[in-house]
Design an enzyme around this catalytic site. Structure first.
Site, PDB file in Angstrom:
ATOM      1  N   ARG A  65       0.805  -1.224   0.000  1.00  0.00           N
ATOM      2  CA  ARG A  65       0.000   0.000   0.000  1.00  0.00           C
ATOM      3  C   ARG A  65       0.837   1.273   0.000  1.00  0.00           C
ATOM      4  O   ARG A  65       0.577   2.201  -0.757  1.00  0.00           O
ATOM      5  CB  ARG A  65      -0.933   0.057   1.224  1.00  0.00           C
ATOM      6  CG  ARG A  65      -2.235  -0.666   1.052  1.00  0.00           C
ATOM      7  CD  ARG A  65      -2.659  -1.239   2.394  1.00  0.00           C
ATOM      8  NE  ARG A  65      -1.717  -2.252   2.776  1.00  0.00           N
ATOM      9  CZ  ARG A  65      -1.819  -3.535   2.425  1.00  0.00           C
ATOM     10  NH1 ARG A  65      -2.868  -3.936   1.779  1.00  0.00           N
ATOM     11  NH2 ARG A  65      -0.892  -4.410   2.750  1.00  0.00           N
ATOM     12  N   THR A  66       1.812   1.326   0.901  1.00  0.00           N
ATOM     13  CA  THR A  66       2.544   2.582   1.045  1.00  0.00           C
ATOM     14  C   THR A  66       3.277   2.914  -0.254  1.00  0.00           C
ATOM     15  O   THR A  66       3.155   4.017  -0.792  1.00  0.00           O
ATOM     16  CB  THR A  66       3.519   2.498   2.242  1.00  0.00           C
ATOM     17  OG1 THR A  66       2.762   2.167   3.406  1.00  0.00           O
ATOM     18  CG2 THR A  66       4.225   3.827   2.467  1.00  0.00           C
ATOM     19  N   LYS A  94      25.466  -4.605  -1.410  1.00  0.00           N
ATOM     20  CA  LYS A  94      26.936  -4.634  -1.468  1.00  0.00           C
ATOM     21  C   LYS A  94      27.556  -3.961  -0.255  1.00  0.00           C
ATOM     22  O   LYS A  94      28.776  -3.818  -0.173  1.00  0.00           O
ATOM     23  CB  LYS A  94      27.420  -3.916  -2.732  1.00  0.00           C
ATOM     24  CG  LYS A  94      26.889  -4.476  -4.022  1.00  0.00           C
ATOM     25  CD  LYS A  94      27.418  -3.636  -5.194  1.00  0.00           C
ATOM     26  CE  LYS A  94      26.815  -4.071  -6.517  1.00  0.00           C
ATOM     27  NZ  LYS A  94      27.095  -3.084  -7.560  1.00  0.00           N
ATOM     28  N   ARG A 115      11.436   3.645   3.330  1.00  0.00           N
ATOM     29  CA  ARG A 115      11.035   2.681   4.361  1.00  0.00           C
ATOM     30  C   ARG A 115      12.258   1.838   4.682  1.00  0.00           C
ATOM     31  O   ARG A 115      12.919   1.328   3.774  1.00  0.00           O
ATOM     32  CB  ARG A 115       9.896   1.802   3.868  1.00  0.00           C
ATOM     33  CG  ARG A 115       9.644   0.617   4.797  1.00  0.00           C
ATOM     34  CD  ARG A 115       8.402  -0.152   4.445  1.00  0.00           C
ATOM     35  NE  ARG A 115       7.204   0.603   4.798  1.00  0.00           N
ATOM     36  CZ  ARG A 115       5.981   0.105   4.761  1.00  0.00           C
ATOM     37  NH1 ARG A 115       5.788  -1.142   4.380  1.00  0.00           N
ATOM     38  NH2 ARG A 115       4.944   0.858   5.085  1.00  0.00           N
ATOM     39  N   HIS A 143       5.214   5.905  11.483  1.00  0.00           N
ATOM     40  CA  HIS A 143       4.674   5.748  10.132  1.00  0.00           C
ATOM     41  C   HIS A 143       3.696   6.907   9.924  1.00  0.00           C
ATOM     42  O   HIS A 143       2.480   6.723   9.885  1.00  0.00           O
ATOM     43  CB  HIS A 143       3.973   4.392  10.024  1.00  0.00           C
ATOM     44  CG  HIS A 143       3.672   3.928   8.630  1.00  0.00           C
ATOM     45  ND1 HIS A 143       3.781   4.750   7.514  1.00  0.00           N
ATOM     46  CD2 HIS A 143       3.260   2.715   8.165  1.00  0.00           C
ATOM     47  CE1 HIS A 143       3.448   4.051   6.441  1.00  0.00           C
ATOM     48  NE2 HIS A 143       3.123   2.823   6.810  1.00  0.00           N
TER      49      HIS A 143
HETATM   50  C1  NCD Z   1       1.903  -1.225   8.121  1.00  0.00           C
HETATM   51  C2  NCD Z   1       3.403  -1.059   8.240  1.00  0.00           C
HETATM   52  O1  NCD Z   1       4.148  -1.312   7.293  1.00  0.00           O
HETATM   53  O2  NCD Z   1       3.806  -0.595   9.296  1.00  0.00           O
HETATM   54  N1  NCD Z   1       1.482  -1.409   6.797  1.00  0.00           N
HETATM   55  C3  NCD Z   1       1.179  -0.311   6.046  1.00  0.00           C
HETATM   56  O3  NCD Z   1       2.020   0.513   5.743  1.00  0.00           O
HETATM   57  N2  NCD Z   1      -0.107  -0.143   5.679  1.00  0.00           N
HETATM   58  C4  NCD Z   1       1.347  -2.220   9.060  1.00  0.00           C
HETATM   59  C5  NCD Z   1       1.907  -3.617   9.102  1.00  0.00           C
HETATM   60  O4  NCD Z   1       2.834  -3.969   8.346  1.00  0.00           O
HETATM   61  O5  NCD Z   1       1.404  -4.394   9.900  1.00  0.00           O
END
Ligand code: NCD
Length: 317
Positions: A65-66, A94, A115, A143
């Site tokens: 999703r992100t 590497k 991320r 997040h």
């Molecule tokens: C979440 C995350 O990556 O922190 N997912 C997301 O971005 N919608 C929640 C999760 O991974 O449980």
């Protein structure tokens, strides 16, 4: 929405231009409310707003999703995306440091979304470049863009983001989506119910922050008794990848499983949220309930991220 921007919205937009989004703590409560009203302006078509701009999406951890909603948001605004969804194919494999990767990629882009499994990595990345950096999740820490889409979904569903009773259930120890949203909803003045088994309770440093905010919260392991009191039930996945000992994961992996019958003990207005992905903490029989808001959250992610990208790029009209 076509009404002219308010002075408060303009001021926040000016402040965000060229800046980073690292943590919900960087916003004051009034700024969060203003940001939600700006986001609403991005429901419509804003094609071409970021034409010629390039987003670098560097994902060192799995994401659906992100990453894809950022890519979609950028595409819908006319911009381009470079990056990787699997650090195994980048030079990180590497041994390149995050700082070096950022220093190189900043020549190819106008802003970053990152991320990374390490807490504090988004801040470290932001320190390595003058370009805007968006934290797409740093380990168990924060997040913030998830929190903004969560708040936006709550506002659209319930008409407000304050004076609600919000239950957080599941992995409150490792879940960054929960950590960010707990902080933000406390800042906005809500009653929090923190529902977790002993081994997955909200860490002490987060509890200390709630105390500093003078927030209203209670801790319990009892989900059935909490549900009828709530306006929002925010369900989270047990974060298997963050457990040092897999046996400890095995002990708690199925601790809460919410089904339609459980949700139906809630108030009429109750909404059920989840950042997704779910494993088995929400039974699919909840999906058809009008209370299920988790697919809305994922949909709203694009609107929210369009707004954030435009704000950081100073491309608001
Ligand atoms: C979440 C995350 O990556 O922190 N997912 C997301 O971005 N919608 C929640 C999760 O991974 O449980």
């Amino acid at each position: 929405m076509s009404e002219p921007w308010t002075p408060i919205e303009r001021e926040l937009a000016e402040q965000m231009r060229g800046n980073d989004i690292i943590s919900v703590r960087q916003f004051r409560p009034q700024e969060l409310r203003t940001l939600l009203s700006i986001i609403e302006r991005f429901e419509g078509d804003q094609a071409g707003l970021l034409r010629g701009k390039v987003l670098a999406a560097l994902f060192f951890e799995p994401s659906t999703r992100t990453r894809l909603s950022f890519e979609s948001a950028m595409a819908r605004l006319g911009g381009g995306v470079i990056g990787f969804a699997n650090a195994g194919i980048s030079s990180a494999a590497k041994g390149e440091t995050l700082q070096d990767t950022i220093r190189i990629v900043e020549n190819y882009c106008d802003l970053f979304v990152i991320r990374h499994p390490r807490e504090g990595s988004a801040r470290a990345a932001a320190n390595a470049t003058s370009l805007p950096v968006i934290n797409g999740g740093d380990g168990s820490n924060q997040h913030p863009t998830q929190t903004l889409l969560d708040l936006y979904t709550i506002k659209r569903r319930l008409g407000r983001t304050t004076q609600l009773r919000i239950g957080f259930v599941g992995d409150l120890k490792y879940g960054r989506a929960a950590h960010s949203l707990v902080q933000a909803t406390a800042m906005l003045g809500n009653d929090l119910v923190l529902i977790a088994p002993t081994s997955l309770r909200l860490p002490k440093r987060h509890i200390a922050e709630l105390d500093v905010l003078n927030a209203s919260y209670e801790e319990t392991a009892d989900l059935p008794n909490a549900i009828p009191t709530l306006d929002v039930l925010y369900v989270t996945r047990i974060q298997r990848e963050r457990f040092a000992d897999p046996l400890n994961y095995e002990r708690v992996k199925n601790v809460y499983q919410i089904n339609r019958a459980a949700v139906d003990t809630g108030k009429n207005e109750l909404i059920v949220m989840h950042p997704l992905p779910r494993v088995n903490e929400i039974h699919p029989d909840v999906d058809a309930s009008p209370r299920a808001a988790y697919f809305d959250q994922a949909k709203n992610g694009v609107t929210v991220r369009k707004a954030l990208l435009a704000l950081l790029m100073g491309a608001v009209r």
